[in-house]
Design an enzyme around this catalytic site. Sequence first.
Site, PDB file in Angstrom:
ATOM      1  N   GLY A   1       0.754   6.348   7.352  1.00 39.54           N
ATOM      2  CA  GLY A   1       1.340   5.092   7.815  1.00 39.54           C
ATOM      3  C   GLY A   1       0.383   3.966   8.149  1.00 39.54           C
ATOM      4  O   GLY A   1       0.791   2.975   8.749  1.00 39.54           O
TER       5      GLY A   1
ATOM      6  N   LYS B   1      -1.690   1.901  -6.924  1.00 45.97           N
ATOM      7  CA  LYS B   1      -2.931   2.675  -7.126  1.00 45.97           C
ATOM      8  C   LYS B   1      -2.798   3.532  -8.388  1.00 45.97           C
ATOM      9  O   LYS B   1      -1.744   4.080  -8.668  1.00 45.97           O
ATOM     10  CB  LYS B   1      -3.179   3.581  -5.924  1.00 45.97           C
ATOM     11  CG  LYS B   1      -4.402   4.474  -6.115  1.00 45.97           C
ATOM     12  CD  LYS B   1      -4.963   4.943  -4.815  1.00 45.97           C
ATOM     13  CE  LYS B   1      -4.245   6.145  -4.255  1.00 45.97           C
ATOM     14  NZ  LYS B   1      -4.764   6.486  -2.932  1.00 45.97           N
TER      15      LYS B   1
HETATM   16  C1  LIG Z   1      -3.287   8.241  -0.019  1.00 51.82           C
HETATM   17  S1  LIG Z   1      -1.798   8.716   0.748  1.00 51.82           S
HETATM   18  C2  LIG Z   1      -1.143   7.189   1.302  1.00 51.82           C
HETATM   19  C3  LIG Z   1      -1.827   6.641   2.523  1.00 51.82           C
HETATM   20  C4  LIG Z   1      -1.095   5.457   3.116  1.00 51.82           C
HETATM   21  N1  LIG Z   1      -1.243   4.271   2.293  1.00 51.82           N
HETATM   22  C5  LIG Z   1      -1.630   5.127   4.488  1.00 51.82           C
HETATM   23  O1  LIG Z   1      -2.340   4.141   4.597  1.00 51.82           O
HETATM   24  O2  LIG Z   1      -1.334   5.842   5.432  1.00 51.82           O
HETATM   25  C6  LIG Z   1      -0.788   9.096  -0.629  1.00 51.82           C
HETATM   26  C7  LIG Z   1       0.604   9.561  -0.272  1.00 51.82           C
HETATM   27  O3  LIG Z   1       1.384   9.676  -1.464  1.00 51.82           O
HETATM   28  C8  LIG Z   1       2.400  10.623  -1.168  1.00 51.82           C
HETATM   29  N2  LIG Z   1       3.086  11.051  -2.400  1.00 51.82           N
HETATM   30  C9  LIG Z   1       2.534  11.734  -3.450  1.00 51.82           C
HETATM   31  N3  LIG Z   1       3.486  11.944  -4.388  1.00 51.82           N
HETATM   32  C10 LIG Z   1       4.629  11.381  -3.924  1.00 51.82           C
HETATM   33  C11 LIG Z   1       5.967  11.271  -4.441  1.00 51.82           C
HETATM   34  N4  LIG Z   1       6.292  11.780  -5.638  1.00 51.82           N
HETATM   35  N5  LIG Z   1       6.914  10.624  -3.701  1.00 51.82           N
HETATM   36  C12 LIG Z   1       6.581  10.116  -2.478  1.00 51.82           C
HETATM   37  N6  LIG Z   1       5.334  10.176  -1.944  1.00 51.82           N
HETATM   38  C13 LIG Z   1       4.380  10.808  -2.651  1.00 51.82           C
HETATM   39  C14 LIG Z   1       1.651  11.742  -0.471  1.00 51.82           C
HETATM   40  O4  LIG Z   1       2.524  12.547   0.275  1.00 51.82           O
HETATM   41  C15 LIG Z   1       0.663  10.939   0.413  1.00 51.82           C
HETATM   42  O5  LIG Z   1       1.142  10.809   1.719  1.00 51.82           O
END
Ligand SMILES: C[S@@+](CC[C@H](N)C(=O)[O-])C[C@H]1O[C@@H](n2cnc3c(N)ncnc32)[C@H](O)[C@@H]1O
Length: 208
Positions: free
Chosen positions: A61, A163
Amino acid sequence: MEGRCYHIHVPKPYTPNDKWSQRAAKEGYRARSVYKLMELNERFGLLKTGMTVVDLGAAPGSWLQFAASEVGPTGALYGFDLTPIEAIADNVKTFVMDITDTYGVGETLRKEGVRDADLVLSDIAPNTSGVKDLDQWRSVELATASLAIAKDMLKPNGKCVVKIFRGADFDEFFGGLKLDWQEPKIVEVEVTRDRSREVYVVVRKSMV
Ligand SMILES: C[S@@+](CC[C@H](N)C(=O)[O-])C[C@H]1O[C@@H](n2cnc3c(N)ncnc32)[C@H](O)[C@@H]1O
């Protein structure tokens, strides 16, 4: 993926206690990734008071924390992730959802009364397997799903930041963007520059 030759990708070791993580902890952000959004915001003027923002792959978050402070109490934020997100502010709603579920995010937003978002953010990353081509292909799949949601939910002229990992499918992916979006740009941010194939793509929806 048939007939592909797989290369095992051994990433440089991740150091969770690097200067960005330390700074995030000190400044009360949930993840070091917040500094990626700060840089993107500085360079592209993404966040403004009162905006409606959709954040895909939003856990834990930190992007929502920063975006909430930029849009202020008159803005509205909607975060989606496979993982639950702890409460952030009154104007931030979060949903546990796989964003590749057909119509899941769009339907949820419409039920919330959201039709015209100002900005869609996607910091989604696949769970990496170490197989470089497979991870990159999965990253393209998630970026493509994010852009489909953005196309559906953004107002004309609204921006989207996604990304993606660079690799075999990247050029085709980026070439395809030029058909649907205005001014697609590839952006490397300082926080990831030295240890990752990750880049952000910034696009704008056309006026019509
Ligand atoms: C790098 S983290 C994001 C960090 C966020 N921007 C922050 O600042 O806290 C990437 C996120 O993508 C989510 N994710 C990966 N595949 C996903 C999907 N198919 N649907 C929803 N979320 C997904 C993961 O659970 C993870 O929490």
